[in-house]
Every structure is written in C-alpha cells, then in structure tokens.
Motif scaffolding. Structure first.
Motif, PDB file in Angstrom:
ATOM      1  N   VAL A 146       1.005  -0.975  -0.092  1.00 23.99           N
ATOM      2  CA  VAL A 146      -0.136  -0.004   0.091  1.00 23.99           C
ATOM      3  C   VAL A 146       0.898   1.164   0.444  1.00 23.99           C
ATOM      4  N   ALA A 147       1.980   1.274   0.508  1.00 26.48           N
ATOM      5  CA  ALA A 147       2.673   2.333   1.050  1.00 26.48           C
ATOM      6  C   ALA A 147       3.005   2.697  -0.496  1.00 26.48           C
ATOM      7  N   ARG A 148       3.762   1.415  -1.083  1.00 29.08           N
ATOM      8  CA  ARG A 148       3.809   1.991  -2.919  1.00 29.08           C
ATOM      9  C   ARG A 148       3.246   2.339  -3.787  1.00 29.08           C
ATOM     10  N   ILE A 149       1.944   1.592  -3.756  1.00 26.00           N
ATOM     11  CA  ILE A 149       0.923   1.963  -4.625  1.00 26.00           C
ATOM     12  C   ILE A 149       0.738   3.881  -4.221  1.00 26.00           C
ATOM     13  N   GLU A 150       0.623   3.822  -3.057  1.00 23.04           N
ATOM     14  CA  GLU A 150      -0.048   5.826  -2.544  1.00 23.04           C
ATOM     15  C   GLU A 150       1.880   5.980  -3.227  1.00 23.04           C
ATOM     16  N   THR A 151       3.227   5.778  -2.940  1.00 23.43           N
ATOM     17  CA  THR A 151       4.277   6.441  -3.611  1.00 23.43           C
ATOM     18  C   THR A 151       4.000   7.250  -4.936  1.00 23.43           C
ATOM     19  N   GLN A 152       3.530   5.975  -6.234  1.00 23.38           N
ATOM     20  CA  GLN A 152       3.138   5.622  -7.316  1.00 23.38           C
ATOM     21  C   GLN A 152       2.213   6.717  -7.923  1.00 23.38           C
ATOM     22  N   GLU A 153       1.326   6.747  -6.791  1.00 27.50           N
ATOM     23  CA  GLU A 153       0.327   7.904  -7.177  1.00 27.50           C
ATOM     24  C   GLU A 153       1.028   9.105  -7.768  1.00 27.50           C
ATOM     25  N   GLY A 154       1.463   9.043  -6.257  1.00 29.13           N
ATOM     26  CA  GLY A 154       2.110  10.550  -6.112  1.00 29.13           C
ATOM     27  C   GLY A 154       3.156  11.282  -8.009  1.00 29.13           C
ATOM     28  N   LEU A 155       3.713   9.954  -8.351  1.00 32.05           N
ATOM     29  CA  LEU A 155       4.975  10.035  -8.925  1.00 32.05           C
ATOM     30  C   LEU A 155       4.170  10.145 -10.326  1.00 32.05           C
ATOM     31  N   ARG A 156       2.352   9.663 -10.362  1.00 29.19           N
ATOM     32  CA  ARG A 156       1.735   9.250 -11.592  1.00 29.19           C
ATOM     33  C   ARG A 156       2.044  10.580 -12.936  1.00 29.19           C
ATOM     34  N   SER A 157       2.036  12.375 -12.412  1.00 27.22           N
ATOM     35  CA  SER A 157       2.320  12.647 -13.361  1.00 27.22           C
ATOM     36  C   SER A 157       3.525  13.722 -14.033  1.00 27.22           C
ATOM     37  N   THR A 158       4.550  12.763 -13.323  1.00 27.95           N
ATOM     38  CA  THR A 158       5.719  12.540 -13.865  1.00 27.95           C
ATOM     39  C   THR A 158       5.811  11.204 -14.378  1.00 27.95           C
ATOM     40  N   LEU A 159       5.457  10.523 -14.504  1.00 30.28           N
ATOM     41  CA  LEU A 159       5.996   9.484 -15.332  1.00 30.28           C
ATOM     42  C   LEU A 159       4.747   9.370 -16.946  1.00 30.28           C
ATOM     43  N   ASN A 160       3.671   9.971 -16.272  1.00 28.92           N
ATOM     44  CA  ASN A 160       3.208  10.512 -17.738  1.00 28.92           C
ATOM     45  C   ASN A 160       3.578  11.635 -18.362  1.00 28.92           C
ATOM     46  N   GLU A 161       4.619  12.465 -18.169  1.00 23.12           N
ATOM     47  CA  GLU A 161       5.625  13.543 -18.651  1.00 23.12           C
ATOM     48  C   GLU A 161       6.580  12.728 -19.825  1.00 23.12           C
ATOM     49  N   ILE A 162       7.068  11.793 -18.577  1.00 18.97           N
ATOM     50  CA  ILE A 162       8.242  11.455 -19.314  1.00 18.97           C
ATOM     51  C   ILE A 162       7.602  10.724 -20.435  1.00 18.97           C
ATOM     52  N   ARG A 163       6.880   9.880 -20.620  1.00 25.68           N
ATOM     53  CA  ARG A 163       6.052   9.353 -21.621  1.00 25.68           C
ATOM     54  C   ARG A 163       5.891   9.910 -22.518  1.00 25.68           C
ATOM     55  N   ARG A 164       5.188  11.512 -22.298  1.00 19.97           N
ATOM     56  CA  ARG A 164       5.463  13.132 -23.267  1.00 19.97           C
ATOM     57  C   ARG A 164       6.256  12.694 -24.203  1.00 19.97           C
ATOM     58  N   GLU A 165       7.874  13.203 -23.268  1.00 23.43           N
ATOM     59  CA  GLU A 165       8.775  13.397 -23.417  1.00 23.43           C
ATOM     60  C   GLU A 165       9.318  11.762 -25.152  1.00 23.43           C
ATOM     61  N   MET A 166       9.156  11.133 -24.841  1.00 17.46           N
ATOM     62  CA  MET A 166       9.670   9.124 -25.364  1.00 17.46           C
ATOM     63  C   MET A 166       8.861   9.649 -26.221  1.00 17.46           C
ATOM     64  N   ALA A 167       7.416  10.866 -26.457  1.00 24.64           N
ATOM     65  CA  ALA A 167       6.272  10.221 -28.559  1.00 24.64           C
ATOM     66  C   ALA A 167       7.400  11.452 -28.726  1.00 24.64           C
ATOM     67  N   SER A 168       7.502  12.704 -27.917  1.00 21.28           N
ATOM     68  CA  SER A 168       7.957  13.551 -29.056  1.00 21.28           C
ATOM     69  C   SER A 168       9.578  13.688 -28.466  1.00 21.28           C
ATOM     70  N   SER A 230       7.580  -1.124 -18.206  1.00 16.55           N
ATOM     71  CA  SER A 230       8.824  -1.130 -18.800  1.00 16.55           C
ATOM     72  C   SER A 230       9.351  -0.477 -19.631  1.00 16.55           C
ATOM     73  N   ASP A 231       8.357   0.187 -19.991  1.00 17.98           N
ATOM     74  CA  ASP A 231       8.489   1.679 -21.206  1.00 17.98           C
ATOM     75  C   ASP A 231       9.136   2.000 -20.543  1.00 17.98           C
ATOM     76  N   LEU A 232       9.562   2.666 -19.343  1.00 16.23           N
ATOM     77  CA  LEU A 232      10.551   3.654 -18.376  1.00 16.23           C
ATOM     78  C   LEU A 232      11.379   3.162 -18.256  1.00 16.23           C
ATOM     79  N   TYR A 233      11.947   1.504 -18.594  1.00 12.67           N
ATOM     80  CA  TYR A 233      13.250   0.983 -18.445  1.00 12.67           C
ATOM     81  C   TYR A 233      14.210   2.623 -19.318  1.00 12.67           C
ATOM     82  N   PRO A 234      14.249   2.672 -20.259  1.00 10.28           N
ATOM     83  CA  PRO A 234      15.434   2.539 -21.182  1.00 10.28           C
ATOM     84  C   PRO A 234      15.997   4.167 -21.418  1.00 10.28           C
ATOM     85  N   PRO A 235      14.626   5.088 -21.350  1.00 12.82           N
ATOM     86  CA  PRO A 235      14.803   5.921 -21.153  1.00 12.82           C
ATOM     87  C   PRO A 235      15.628   6.598 -19.205  1.00 12.82           C
TER      88      PRO A 235
END
Length: 569
Positions: A146-168, A230-235
C-alpha cells in the motif's frame, strides 16, 4: 467453491486455532479477557501473536486452510495498480487489503483479516462486476504494498510527462543533456532523494519482462521503493549510465562508473555498476556520503571482552589481523576505526583500497586502478618499499595478495585486511584453500574478527513481545551464561512513520574475535578440523557470534528474528 462473503460469516478465528490445537481453550479465554481491556483495541489474531502463543505465519496459514482460501507468502505478489485506483489508497489502508489481480472468475484480493465482513462488503461495492476471491497475507506485506501504491499515485504526473517526452523525442539522451532538466532527470532525483532520506546504502534498478523495479537497501535489507512499467526503463537506465560517464550503447558487458549528486545542499558520491541480464541491465548505485565521519571502536557494538581481544591484536608490532564477513557487514568501517585508534606520528600507515571510502589524516591511501595496471598485489609490492609500519589491504581476494601480506607480517609489519567468510574459524580454511601453507598462516595471523550488522529496534515504536516456547527451547543452549532466555523481556518494533513501518532504525554490530594462541597455531599447522579449533578457542574464552547476538536481544537492542536472520545459526 463458494467464495461469497456470506460463506465466511460464521467462522471464528479462536475456534479455528483451538480446533487445530495451536492454542488451548484456556489460552483462548485468557486472550479474550485481555482483548476486553486492551487500550490498543487489537484484534484477536494480533493479540495471540503478541502473546507469543502462535506465530503470525501459523495463524494465517491455519485460517487459510480452514476457510479453503489461498495464503500468499510475503514477497510473492504485487498489487494491481488499476484495481487499486478503483478502491483508492485510503480504503486499502483502512481495511488492510491489497487487490492482487483480476482473474476470469473474480478479483483476487489479499486480506489481513478475511473475517472482516465490513471490509469485504466495501470492496465488493467498489468492484461490483465480479465476485471477490479471498486470499490471506501478513499485515507487514499489505503495509509495504500500500505504501508503494501511494508513492506511485504521487508520481503519476512525472511518469506521464516522461511518456510525452518519449513520444516527442525529447527523452532522447545525449551527453550534452545528461545533466539537464527533464522528466527523466526529475524521476532520478526523486529516486535518489527518497533513498537518501530513508538512510539507504544502495539503489537497485532491475528490469523484468513487464516492469522496472527500483529497490533500496536500508539497514542491510532490500526494500521495494518503486515499480514502473517496462517502457520507462530504457530512458531511465540511459540517463543513469550517462551520469556515470558509461557507454549507453554498450549493453553486452558490465560497466563501472561514478558520479556526484547533491541532496539538500549535501554532496554524495555514487558508485555505479551495470550488469547485463535477460531483460536489460541490472543497475546498482552505491551511496557514499562524503561527510560521513569515522566511527570509534567503542561505538561499534563490541562487547567489552571482544573489544579487548581486538585491541590486543591491534597493539601487536607485527602480524595479520583479519576482519571477515559478507559484503555490507561493516568490515571497512571496523578497519578504519582500528587505524584511527592506532595512528601516530611515529607510525607510517599506508592503505590499498578499491575504492577509498574514508579520507583520514596521517594515512597514505592508495586507490586501486586495475585498468591502469595498479592491482592490490602490485600496489602492495610498492608499498613495502615505502617503509611502512602498518598496512591496510581493502580485500585479500587472491593468493598473490595474501602471500605478500603474510611476508610483510613476517618481516615486521602489522597488516589489517578483510576476507569474505561466514565466521572467524572459516578464515583459516579459506586462506589455506587459496594455496597458502598452514605453517606460514600460523606464524603470521594474530587474530580473526568475524562480524555482522543487525538492525536496531526503532525507539519510537518499541514494544514488548513474546515468542513461542518451542523457539526459545531450540536456541537457549546457545545463549551466553549470563543470558537466560526464559527470564528476559523481548522487544520488537511495531512499525511507525519514523522507521518507514519496518520496526527498525539503525544498525549495530555482533561479532566474534578469535585470538591465535600457541595451541590454536599448532592446530592450524596440523590442518585440524574447524570444530577442533573452535573447541580449543572456547577454552580461551572465545564467544561465537550468535551468542553475542543474543546479548543484544537481552539488552533490548535488537530482535530475536534479526539475530537468527543475520547469524544463521
């Protein structure tokens, strides 16, 4: 099989444990009376465990068997992020549950208390399209996930931004932008800061087929910090490798590097290592605190008797002192504490290390550089021409190095060095297995110290605990004479925000110090068995590491589980 909520409404934990003969009816009645006046309002199962009647694992396994549901071993499953988002983190905390996965015939949900009907009803309302498949797991495992899930929730915007950077294409890593601002770099900063704030010593980035796991070693134990798709591992891996000046195009062989990073205006060094594995590269970052001060010998956790034995060896004019233990057991810290105590303007002291972890005045410190041809053995030969009095060798890893060290000890030098062995007597076997003649070893070695680090109980959530009688009976013969395990008070950490819910904060040392007297030297020359050496050493007061650990348990510094885990006796 009926997994519906109503099928378990009549099951009572106390009756289950009595029927399984894990507790008696009298013990159940006593615990039920305790529960009526319990200020903490603990549930029956927790009270039974806290009273030392049955272990938590036995309680959960018995209940799972009785209810005909699955028992999930800690560390064998992870939470489902999509299902967790439908329940929200507050509900997971309140009901002590983890959604494990969606199956064809229902949702597999891990409960700490599967008899909590209110929790079952609430989860079923949040997931109405399929029935619940109940499973049982430990409270600590639910808290971790549950602590890990709570941390992941807080990181969601950063992870989405990484995906946008990868797409661009903005996430493309080059040497020019390796230290620049980007979502990937912010993620690395979050990973590093979290590890530093949690007192971590190593950060592990490990790819698998479907995810990227980030773990941190805290007080010697790996704990999960983040799980990314897994898609976040390469960058992420490419940016970390560039920080350490590694070749991001080379993924077929191991690489080593270093970089510095500032956290809260404090600079840390990171020793970086990569290793090719099935789904990418395992990346480990060792955290080295530049401001870390030396620990004094009398602050490390020695018993008075072991400290005096070690100091007697340190005061010798010549000979070898071995410090043994696995990686991360504090061997280098012990050696530096010893050198700090014996340093003097009348002594020339030289060290050979890989890497140099502490900077100390009045020491000439040599950094091994194998790429440039400067090995431990090569450096040691040159050191002997520098007329030293005391030599410290970071690690004796081969016959050549240890043979030169023995010759140095036999020609008037005091040598400190480390080995990887399980206990002090095993160092003798290890060195002779390297090809060193027993008579040379017997003539040169003066003492062998084996050590481990055990986690200390968190002072903020420390509480009394009782252990099952069969466990005490199994180990009481190994306790030192002054410790009666049937009479001492045991403690554990309940888990709180101060200790990251682990129940532990900080570490102390348990050790054994084997002094080589004439009788033991004779046994070494005769290639005597390890058991004979231990028997002879006991006559001179040798105390084994497990016994030393039980002293720490008796004093309330650590737990019985921790000593058993670390000393493996």
């Amino acid at each position: 099989m009926d997994y519906s909520v109503s099928s378990f409404r009549k099951v009572k934990l106390g009756d289950v444990l009595v029927a399984a003969e894990l507790i008696t009816k009298e013990e159940l009645d006593r615990v039920l009376d305790l529960q009526k006046n319990d200020s903490k309002r603990r549930k029956l199962g927790q009270l039974i465990v806290d009273e030392g009647l049955v272990s938590e694992e036995k309680v959960l396994k018995t209940l799972a068997e009785q209810m005909r549901v699955q028992y999930l071993e800690p560390g064998t499953f992870e939470g489902d992020m999509k299902l967790a988002s439908k329940l929200n983190v507050n509900a997971l905390k309140r009901f002590s549950i983890v959604p494990v996965r969606e199956e064809i015939d229902g949702y597999l949900i891990a409960f700490v208390d599967p008899l909590d009907i209110a929790a079952q009803d609430a989860v079923q309302r949040a997931l109405p399209d399929k029935p619940l498949i109940l499973a049982i797991t430990a409270q600590s495992e639910v808290q971790r996930i549950v602590a890990r899930i709570e941390t992941q929730e807080g990181l969601r915007s950063t992870l989405n931004e990484i995906r946008r950077e990868m797409a661009s294409g903005a996430a493309e890593v080059t040497l020019a932008n390796a230290h620049g601002e980007s979502a990937v770099m912010r993620l690395i900063e979050i990973i590093i800061k979290t590890a530093v704030f949690r007192r971590g010593s190593d950060i592990h980035v490990e790819p698998s087929e479907n995810s990227c796991l980030v773990r941190v070693r805290i007080d010697g134990v790996l704990t999960e910090q983040f799980v990314f798709e897994s898609d976040l591992y390469p960058p992420l891996s490419s940016r970390i490798k560039l920080l350490g000046d590694l070749d991001i195009g080379e993924r077929r062989k191991p690489q080593d590097g270093r970089f510095s990073f500032t956290v809260d205006n404090k600079e840390f060094d990171f020793r970086l290592s990569t290793l090719p594995i099935a789904h990418g590269e395992s990346i480990v970052m060792r955290i080295l605190d530049k401001s870390k001060t030396l620990v004094r010998l009398d602050e490390m956790g020695f018993t008075p008797a072991n400290l005096e034995r070690f100091r007697r060896a340190m005061r010798r004019p010549d000979g070898i002192v071995f410090v043994t233990g696995p990686t991360g057991s504090g061997k280098t810290t012990s050696l530096y504490a010893a050198l700090n105590e014996v340093k003097s303007v009348t002594h020339k002291m030289i060290t050979v290390e890989d890497p140099v972890e502490y900077r100390m005045e009045m020491l000439q410190q040599v950094q091994v550089n194998e790429k440039a041809g400067l090995t431990f053995a090569g450096a040691l030969r040159s050191i002997l021409r520098q007329d030293p009095d005391i030599i410290m060798i970071g690690e004796s890893r081969d016959k050549e190095t240890i043979s030169i060290a023995i010759q140095a000890a036999l020609t008037g030098h005091l040598v400190f060095t480390t080995l990887h062995t399980n206990d002090a007597p095993s160092a003798i076997t290890r060195v002779t297995d390297m090809g060193v003649e027993p008579f040379l070893l017997a003539s040169s070695v003066v003492a062998i110290q084996a050590q481990r680090l055990v986690r200390k109980i968190c002072a903020h959530c420390k509480k009394e605990v009782k252990y099952p009688k069969e466990l005490i009976e199994r180990i009481k013969h190994m306790a030192p004479a002054e410790v009666d395990l049937n009479k001492i008070t045991f403690y554990k950490g309940e888990g709180c925000p101060k200790c990251g819910m682990s129940g532990y904060a900080g570490r102390t040392m348990i050790s054994e110090v084997l002094e080589i007297n004439e009788n033991i030297a004779s046994l070494i020359v005769a290639n005597a068995a390890k058991s004979q050496i231990i028997s002879e050493a006991r006559k001179a007061g040798f105390d084994e590491m497990f016994s030393d650990g039980l002293r720490k348990v008796a004093s309330g510094e650590t737990t019985l589980e921790e000593v058993i885990r670390v000393a493996k006796s």
